[in-house]
Write a protein that holds these residues in place. Structure first.
Motif, PDB file in Angstrom:
ATOM      1  N   GLU A 570       0.828  -1.207   0.000  1.00 33.18           N
ATOM      2  CA  GLU A 570       0.000   0.000   0.000  1.00 33.18           C
ATOM      3  C   GLU A 570       0.863   1.258   0.000  1.00 33.18           C
ATOM      4  N   LEU A 571       1.925   1.251   0.779  1.00 33.65           N
ATOM      5  CA  LEU A 571       2.826   2.405   0.794  1.00 33.65           C
ATOM      6  C   LEU A 571       3.485   2.605  -0.571  1.00 33.65           C
ATOM      7  N   ALA A 572       3.915   1.515  -1.190  1.00 32.57           N
ATOM      8  CA  ALA A 572       4.555   1.603  -2.509  1.00 32.57           C
ATOM      9  C   ALA A 572       3.560   2.080  -3.566  1.00 32.57           C
ATOM     10  N   TRP A 573       2.321   1.601  -3.511  1.00 35.97           N
ATOM     11  CA  TRP A 573       1.294   1.977  -4.483  1.00 35.97           C
ATOM     12  C   TRP A 573       0.934   3.458  -4.354  1.00 35.97           C
ATOM     13  N   ARG A 574       0.757   3.931  -3.128  1.00 39.51           N
ATOM     14  CA  ARG A 574       0.422   5.341  -2.928  1.00 39.51           C
ATOM     15  C   ARG A 574       1.551   6.257  -3.398  1.00 39.51           C
ATOM     16  N   ALA A 575       2.776   5.805  -3.224  1.00 36.58           N
ATOM     17  CA  ALA A 575       3.926   6.636  -3.585  1.00 36.58           C
ATOM     18  C   ALA A 575       4.182   6.667  -5.082  1.00 36.58           C
ATOM     19  N   SER A 576       3.820   5.593  -5.780  1.00 36.65           N
ATOM     20  CA  SER A 576       4.242   5.464  -7.173  1.00 36.65           C
ATOM     21  C   SER A 576       3.110   5.414  -8.193  1.00 36.65           C
ATOM     22  N   GLY A 577       1.990   4.796  -7.833  1.00 38.75           N
ATOM     23  CA  GLY A 577       0.953   4.556  -8.830  1.00 38.75           C
ATOM     24  C   GLY A 577       1.425   3.592  -9.895  1.00 38.75           C
ATOM     25  N   ASP A 578       2.466   2.835  -9.602  1.00 42.11           N
ATOM     26  CA  ASP A 578       3.064   1.895 -10.542  1.00 42.11           C
ATOM     27  C   ASP A 578       2.114   0.710 -10.762  1.00 42.11           C
ATOM     28  N   LEU A 579       1.852   0.356 -12.026  1.00 46.42           N
ATOM     29  CA  LEU A 579       0.860  -0.675 -12.324  1.00 46.42           C
ATOM     30  C   LEU A 579       1.245  -2.050 -11.769  1.00 46.42           C
ATOM     31  N   PRO A 580       2.499  -2.528 -11.937  1.00 45.74           N
ATOM     32  CA  PRO A 580       2.852  -3.813 -11.324  1.00 45.74           C
ATOM     33  C   PRO A 580       2.692  -3.802  -9.802  1.00 45.74           C
ATOM     34  N   THR A 581       2.986  -2.656  -9.181  1.00 49.12           N
ATOM     35  CA  THR A 581       2.791  -2.552  -7.729  1.00 49.12           C
ATOM     36  C   THR A 581       1.308  -2.656  -7.386  1.00 49.12           C
ATOM     37  N   GLN A 607      -8.633   0.256 -15.962  1.00 49.44           N
ATOM     38  CA  GLN A 607      -8.816   1.510 -16.691  1.00 49.44           C
ATOM     39  C   GLN A 607      -7.481   2.113 -17.117  1.00 49.44           C
ATOM     40  N   ARG A 608      -6.463   1.962 -16.283  1.00 53.77           N
ATOM     41  CA  ARG A 608      -5.173   2.583 -16.567  1.00 53.77           C
ATOM     42  C   ARG A 608      -4.280   1.729 -17.441  1.00 53.77           C
ATOM     43  N   MET A 609      -4.497   0.431 -17.462  1.00 55.59           N
ATOM     44  CA  MET A 609      -3.606  -0.481 -18.181  1.00 55.59           C
ATOM     45  C   MET A 609      -3.975  -0.525 -19.661  1.00 55.59           C
ATOM     46  N   GLY A 610      -2.981  -0.378 -20.514  1.00 55.59           N
ATOM     47  CA  GLY A 610      -3.226  -0.434 -21.947  1.00 55.59           C
ATOM     48  C   GLY A 610      -3.703  -1.805 -22.386  1.00 55.59           C
ATOM     49  N   SER A 611      -4.528  -1.830 -23.422  1.00 55.05           N
ATOM     50  CA  SER A 611      -5.046  -3.107 -23.918  1.00 55.05           C
ATOM     51  C   SER A 611      -3.933  -3.994 -24.455  1.00 55.05           C
ATOM     52  N   TYR A 612      -2.804  -3.396 -24.827  1.00 54.35           N
ATOM     53  CA  TYR A 612      -1.686  -4.143 -25.383  1.00 54.35           C
ATOM     54  C   TYR A 612      -0.784  -4.752 -24.301  1.00 54.35           C
ATOM     55  N   ASP A 613      -0.999  -4.381 -23.034  1.00 53.25           N
ATOM     56  CA  ASP A 613      -0.152  -4.866 -21.942  1.00 53.25           C
ATOM     57  C   ASP A 613      -0.584  -6.289 -21.568  1.00 53.25           C
ATOM     58  N   THR A 614      -0.112  -7.259 -22.352  1.00 54.53           N
ATOM     59  CA  THR A 614      -0.556  -8.639 -22.167  1.00 54.53           C
ATOM     60  C   THR A 614      -0.095  -9.228 -20.844  1.00 54.53           C
ATOM     61  N   GLN A 615       1.128  -8.905 -20.436  1.00 58.21           N
ATOM     62  CA  GLN A 615       1.626  -9.440 -19.173  1.00 58.21           C
ATOM     63  C   GLN A 615       0.852  -8.865 -17.996  1.00 58.21           C
ATOM     64  N   GLY A 616       0.612  -7.557 -18.009  1.00 58.13           N
ATOM     65  CA  GLY A 616      -0.133  -6.938 -16.933  1.00 58.13           C
ATOM     66  C   GLY A 616      -1.554  -7.467 -16.844  1.00 58.13           C
ATOM     67  N   ARG A 617      -2.189  -7.659 -17.984  1.00 56.87           N
ATOM     68  CA  ARG A 617      -3.566  -8.161 -17.975  1.00 56.87           C
ATOM     69  C   ARG A 617      -3.624  -9.626 -17.547  1.00 56.87           C
TER      70      ARG A 617
END
Length: 630
Positions: A570-581, A607-617
């Protein structure tokens, strides 16, 4: 011999001397940037993920990534493919540089009659200069090359439009200034952010060669107002209102903004010496041991360097009317360093940063010939012939030096050997030394490299050396007690840096994959937590800190300590907004059966992840499946 033929000879010689180095290895951040290209070739990633998913710089450098896709498509994922592309771009930069410099020199009354020849000399020296080896034969530095390519193209567009304004061809000039120029600069920015210097370089050119021409002043003023003044005011506004957007990197550096600016005086003077008189054995990649200046007299060379830069600048200004090419070349050099030698929290020293600026410095030196009397008495040669002999001598010496460097760059161990000789306290060099030794089965040599880090005067080197030593013990199947890791934590810094992240990540991976006796996942997580606690005053938005939190969350999760994993994630997500986090945090929520929190976060990520981001999805799909099973 016509200037164009000499230029062609220089380009051919450039190809010949660089060719042996094309078979050299991947280096440093090559693989982190280029592994996605390999995944694209195997069908694991979409091209959009590769082009728009890179996190280098502030803009992601999508055009550079697209060029890597092209190289891989044509010749496969290999160092040769990328380095061959780099060599082609190097020649392209040489050609564009020639077009720009010949037009500049055509405006210099004392040099205009031989503008093509002088431009050829400048470009030949640049093409053959050994300082460029670490750009051309370092695959990922194509980013710097493409940025340079588009900056030079934009300067050519500016000069062409400026000539059209003088000739009264206003409509064509307006298209060049307000359409073609910004498009080329934008392409440069999408390659690497250095291209932002292009409008300022145009101002240098304007002051050197065109300031006395009254024609079309309003058009020129509108150009600089739109492309230089407004962006400059925007940067100042950002620095005043949200300085962290540009200066946040100092939160993880071992130097301050003031110390960096002071250090750059010494760096620039060192660059100048290297461009004018290349010290080939001292050139290389392992300059992370460059010590920052902590004051004007610490070291004393800081003050001397500052005074030298001011003296040269004053002299160039005094010569602006008599020798405009000296003025243009010197300030071209300084302005071209304006991104990487200014306020940004980058590493202090990298020789590849001279790829564009070196054009200016060589131009300034060649421009000095305008001050030589035409009737200068010589015993054998005329002044022109003597100048050509000197230029040819420098070109040949550069060619031999570059050929030697290209041979060294055929093998990683040769690059390393030269680096260790002149930079024994380089953390980067010692880690590469250990990696090569481990790859060849020379375990003791790896320990020796870590021992040298442990003996370093730099406390951060000692921390990395200790973590790396523990990791090697784990890889060898030794039962490592937690106290061994704690010895590293004793010297943990109050700022985490990007040096700790890969060292801790490798240790965590080894422990997760094969175990390490008493050094368990839980012990690793606790150790990382201690490092985070020591860095409690470091801003949470620091990339190194939230990445370390991400790693701590992974280790706590793997150890079954889900509440602590959630806290760190949660601390890492709030600080970065990084999608893998965010994906990791959603997974933790799902594991802890916190369905509403998981679903809300999954919606945000979707909503934030691109449709092309196959690994993230794919990661999101796993978390959704876990929720469905509950």
């Amino acid at each position: 011999m016509p200037a164009r033929i000499v230029l062609l000879v220089a380009m051919t010689l450039t190809c010949l001397i660089y060719w042996p180095g094309l078979s050299g290895p991947f280096l440093f951040d090559d693989l982190p940037n280029l592994n996605p290209v390999q995944s694209w070739l195997t069908g694991e990633l979409s091209w959009q993920s590769v082009v728009f998913g890179n996190q280098s710089g502030m803009l992601g450098r999508p055009l550079s990534m697209a060029s890597f896709l092209l190289s891989a498509e044509l010749s496969g994922h290999s160092p040769y493919a990328y380095k061959l592309g780099n060599l082609a771009i190097h020649l392209g930069c040489g050609f564009l540089g020639w077009q720009v410099i010949r037009r500049l020199l055509a405006q210099d009354q004392r040099l205009s009659t031989n503008s093509d020849l002088f431009a050829t000399i400048v470009v030949a020296l640049w093409l053959l200069h050994p300082i460029n080896v670490s750009t051309v034969l370092y695959s990922v530095q194509r980013m710097a090359q493409l940025s340079t390519l588009f900056v030079l193209a934009s300067l050519w567009a500016y000069l062409a439009a400026r000539r059209q304004l003088i000739d009264g061809k206003t409509r064509r000039a307006l298209l060049g200034l307000f359409l073609l120029f910004p498009l080329l600069v934008f392409a440069g920015l999408m390659s690497k952010e250095n291209a932002a210097v292009a409008p300022a370089l145009c101002l240098v050119i304007e002051l050197a060669y065109f300031v006395s021409r009254p024609k079309s002043n309003r058009t020129v003023q509108a150009f600089f107002g739109l492309f230089l003044l407004l962006p400059g005011l925007a940067v100042i506004g950002v620095l005043i209102t949200t300085p962290d957007r540009l200066l946040s990197g100092y939160a993880e550096r071992d130097f301050t903004l003031i110390e960096r600016l002071l250090s750059q005086t010494r760096v620039l003077m060192d660059y100048i010496g290297t461009v004018l008189i290349p010290r080939t054995p001292l050139l290389g990649l392992y300059t992370d041991d460059f010590q920052p200046s902590t004051g004007l007299l610490s070291p004393p060379t800081t003050l001397f360097s500052l005074l030298a830069l001011l003296a040269i600048s004053t002299g160039a200004i005094a010569l602006r009317k008599r020798a405009p090419s000296v003025f243009a070349g010197w300030f071209f050099f300084l302005v071209a360093h304006g991104v990487e030698s200014s306020i940004l929290a980058l590493e202090l020293y990298f020789e590849h940063r001279n790829y564009l600026p070196a054009f200016g410095l060589i131009l300034a030196v060649v421009g000095l010939t305008s001050l030589v009397p035409k009737d200068l008495p010589t015993n054998v040669f005329t002044p022109r012939q003597l100048g050509l002999v000197i230029a040819a001598g420098f070109a040949l010496s550069f060619a031999f030096a570059t050929g030697g460097r290209a041979h060294v760059w055929q093998a990683e161990d040769l690059i390393l050997e030269q680096g260790l000789k002149h930079h024994p306290d380089s953390m980067r060099a010692q880690l590469v030394r250990a990696t090569i030794a481990l790859r060849t089965g020379e375990t003791q040599a790896s320990y020796d490299a870590f021992a040298d880090l442990l003996a370093s005067k730099n406390p951060r080197n000692r921390v990395i050396g200790r973590i790396s030593w523990v990791t090697l013990d784990c890889m060898r199947g030794i039962d490592v007690p937690p106290s061994d890791l704690q010895r590293a934590l004793i010297e943990a810094r109050s700022k985490l840096s990007m040096a700790e992240v890969p060292a801790l990540r490798l240790l965590a991976r080894v422990v997760k994959e094969q175990g390490c006796g008493r050094l368990t996942d839980s012990a690793i997580a606790d150790g990382i937590s201690v490092m985070l606690e020591k860095a409690k005053d470091q801003p949470d938005y620091s990339r190194s800190k939230w990445l370390t939190r991400f790693l701590a969350a992974e280790m706590f999760l793997h150890a079954g300590r889900t509440a602590e994993a959630q806290e760190q994630a949660e601390l890492a997500w709030r600080a970065s907004g990084d999608l893998p986090t965010g994906a990791l945090l959603a997974n933790i929520y799902a594991v802890r059966k916190m369905r509403p929190e998981a679903e809300r976060l999954l919606t945000v990520l979707d909503q934030r992840m691109g449709s092309y981001d196959t690994q993230g999805r794919a990661e999101l799909a796993k978390t959704k499946a876990l929720l469905d099973q509950q």
